[in-house]
Structure formats: structure tokens, C-alpha cells
Design a protein around this motif. Sequence first.
Motif, short mmCIF file in Angstrom:
data_model
loop_
_atom_site.label_atom_id
_atom_site.label_comp_id
_atom_site.label_asym_id
_atom_site.label_seq_id
_atom_site.Cartn_x
_atom_site.Cartn_y
_atom_site.Cartn_z
N GLU A 138 50.58 -7.06 0.70
CA GLU A 138 51.68 -7.55 -0.33
C GLU A 138 52.72 -7.33 0.13
O GLU A 138 53.80 -7.70 0.57
CB GLU A 138 52.02 -7.78 -1.86
CG GLU A 138 52.79 -8.25 -1.76
CD GLU A 138 53.42 -7.91 -3.57
OE1 GLU A 138 54.79 -7.87 -4.26
OE2 GLU A 138 52.45 -8.14 -4.43
N GLN A 139 52.51 -6.04 0.77
CA GLN A 139 54.05 -5.39 1.27
C GLN A 139 53.60 -5.08 2.31
O GLN A 139 54.85 -4.64 2.90
CB GLN A 139 54.11 -3.70 0.54
CG GLN A 139 54.14 -3.99 -1.57
CD GLN A 139 54.91 -1.80 -1.56
OE1 GLN A 139 54.87 -1.85 -1.23
NE2 GLN A 139 53.91 -2.00 -2.99
N GLU A 198 52.40 -7.42 4.66
CA GLU A 198 52.17 -8.66 5.20
C GLU A 198 51.34 -8.65 5.60
O GLU A 198 51.24 -9.15 6.58
CB GLU A 198 53.65 -9.57 5.74
CG GLU A 198 54.91 -9.39 4.54
CD GLU A 198 55.86 -10.32 4.61
OE1 GLU A 198 56.24 -9.90 6.14
OE2 GLU A 198 56.54 -10.52 3.84
N GLU A 246 45.17 -4.98 -2.41
CA GLU A 246 46.42 -6.09 -2.73
C GLU A 246 47.83 -5.17 -2.40
O GLU A 246 48.68 -6.37 -1.88
CB GLU A 246 46.88 -5.88 -4.67
CG GLU A 246 47.86 -7.32 -5.08
CD GLU A 246 47.15 -6.97 -6.80
OE1 GLU A 246 47.88 -7.85 -6.52
OE2 GLU A 246 46.35 -5.77 -7.29
N LYS A 247 48.05 -3.64 -2.29
CA LYS A 247 49.40 -3.57 -2.19
C LYS A 247 50.13 -3.35 -0.59
O LYS A 247 50.86 -4.20 0.02
CB LYS A 247 49.37 -1.99 -3.06
CG LYS A 247 49.33 -2.23 -4.73
CD LYS A 247 49.53 -0.59 -5.01
CE LYS A 247 49.15 -0.56 -6.04
NZ LYS A 247 49.93 0.56 -6.60
N ASN A 250 44.85 -14.06 -5.03
CA ASN A 250 45.47 -13.14 -3.06
C ASN A 250 45.55 -11.72 -3.98
O ASN A 250 46.85 -10.90 -2.85
CB ASN A 250 46.95 -13.57 -3.30
CG ASN A 250 46.89 -15.52 -3.48
OD1 ASN A 250 46.62 -15.85 -2.37
ND2 ASN A 250 48.29 -16.33 -4.02
N ARG A 251 44.59 -11.32 -4.46
CA ARG A 251 45.02 -9.62 -3.68
C ARG A 251 44.26 -8.81 -2.89
O ARG A 251 44.14 -8.37 -2.03
CB ARG A 251 43.88 -8.71 -5.01
CG ARG A 251 44.01 -9.83 -6.50
CD ARG A 251 43.28 -9.30 -7.43
NE ARG A 251 44.10 -7.51 -7.70
CZ ARG A 251 43.65 -6.89 -8.99
NH1 ARG A 251 42.24 -7.61 -9.59
NH2 ARG A 251 43.49 -5.45 -8.88
#
Length: 338
Positions: free
Chosen positions: A274-275, A277, A270-271, A299-300
Motif C-alpha cells: 500500500e505505502q 506501491e 500489506e503495508k 488486496n493485502r
Amino acid sequence: MARKLFTPWTVKDVTIKNRIVMAPMCMYSSHEKDGKLQPFHMAHYISRAIGQVGLIIVEATAVNPQGRITDQDLGIWSDDHIEGFAKLTEQVKAQGSKIGIQLAHAGRKAELDGEIYAPSAIPFDEQSKTPAEMTIEQIKETIQEFKQAAARAKKAGFDIIELHAAHGYLMHEFLSPLSNHRTDEYGGSHENRYRFLGETIEAVKEVWDGPLFVRVSASDYTDKGLDIADHIGFAKWMKEQGVDLIDCSSGALVQADINVFPGYQVSFAEKIREQAEIATGAVGLITTGTMAEEILQNNRADLIFVARELLRDPHFARSAAKQLNTEIPSPVQYDRAW
């Protein structure tokens, strides 16, 4: 409501029919010590394709003989390996699944006779053999061996290649300051410790234009080891190099206490997603369709990598569909059965 687990996912020109991936798991079944596929491997992987897994990734496959974990590992260091893999890819694709291969080098965790190699002469633990520190020439040779293995994977008909930079094996050993004490251009700073993986990615891309995944251990679970912040940075670099997905595992570089629970590694996926991309795969005690669907709907992660549950249940996809009250296609032979 549409069940995301059973929606297709496209990367480059490869479309996977659902989001279920058979994670690479070593089977230690190449009994001839030549790294070739055995009848077991054919049955093992094809049965999961019949079970409607979207993508099957063949276990860690060594790019040279000293890169095996054991002498029963699969290899792709010779053109002699291509024929067997070509038969496997043909049969898996005939069942509607896509197939990938994980290219690997065990580094200091190789349990073999003779000398073993690593970034630095640091054993895995007190019971393990001390590896020889790789010379620059050996590093360059190994990068070329990954490139040659990728070319063979292409000839064998694989859809996707995954580089194994996790679980304490060679690429992970270069990345982590716990196992890489070099003082040359392959050690020290984050940029230098990433160099081996980065140069391997570039070499592989010279012969491979299909989807490229990288498996990482997103935490070493040890003081002064790698953590998720480090891997977010590495993932950004991989994205710049054209890597398509980060397969987010963790641990196994050194002995460490790990708090294991269902979905314990999902936060890493997940991280990074998100971070950095970049697309990610979630793995780690994901055992039900409900769990998998939650990860995707929130959306993980983009793909769900299933490991031991697919050993227990080759028809995990059908079990997950039943849990989610969803119909999925059967093999045509099953539809005709009386």
C-alpha cells in the motif's frame, strides 16, 4: 465468485498460472560439497510442479563458496552449475509451472571452515564465529559475483530471480544497523546501508531483464533494529530501481522473541504494497486455501508464498482448490489414468 488464488499473474513477460508460490527453503542436500544439484532436488521441485504450484523458487543458492550457509548448500558460482539447473528448469516448465532462483550469500551466518565475511566483525551470537569485516574490494567482488550468478541463471532458463536480503544473511546484514557498524560509504545512514543491495540490483540488471524479486525481513523484532517503516522506504528505492516484487518475511538477524501465529507476517506485505506501491508476496504460516484467498481478495498481497505446508503436501494447490470449491487442471497423465 472467481477465486483469485487461481487467477494468473503477469510480471513483465512472465505469466504465472496461479498465485501460489513455493517459497525458497534450504534443503541442505548437496552432499558432494560442490554446490551441485542432487537427484533429491529434481524430485523435490518437479513434484511441486506436478502438484500445480504456479511458481517454484529454488532455495538460497550461493554466489560464491564462502557464501554458503553450510557446505551442503546449492551453488551457482561456477559455469559447471548451469547444466544441472538447465535440466531442472526444463522439467519444471514442462509441467506448466514457472521457476525462479534465490541468489544468496550467508555472510556472518555461514557455518563453514575457514574465514567468513560480513559488513562488520560482529558475530551472529555468542556461539558463532566472528566474521572478518569486508574490505571495499571484497564488497565490489561480491556484487560482481551476484551479477555473474544472474547471468548463469539466465543461461539455465530461470524465469525469475530473487535476491535474498532477509533472514540475517549478507544483504540483510548490510541493511540493519544492528549488524552494520561501518563508517564508510556502506554504513551509517539508511542510504549508505542500502548501497550494497542497491548496487547489486543495478549489477544484476546489466545481465538480467526478466522479473526481479527481493526477499526482505520486514522487522528485526529488536530495539534499534529495522522495522516496517524502514522497509517501506527501502521498497520505494527498490521500485525506482526496477524491482518487481517484495517477498515479505521477517526476523532472523539476531535472536529475538517473535509472536508467531497463522499469517503473522501478512501485515508487512500489506503495508509495503500500500505505502510503497509495489507488488508484494505474503508468507508465514499460510496453510489453507481459505487463508490465501482472504489475503488476495482484500488486496493485502499479490502472491502467496507457501513454505512448510508445501513440504507436508506437495499437492497443496489441489487441496486449496477443494477448500475453495474450485476445479483446477490436472496433469494430462492424471486425466488419462484408469
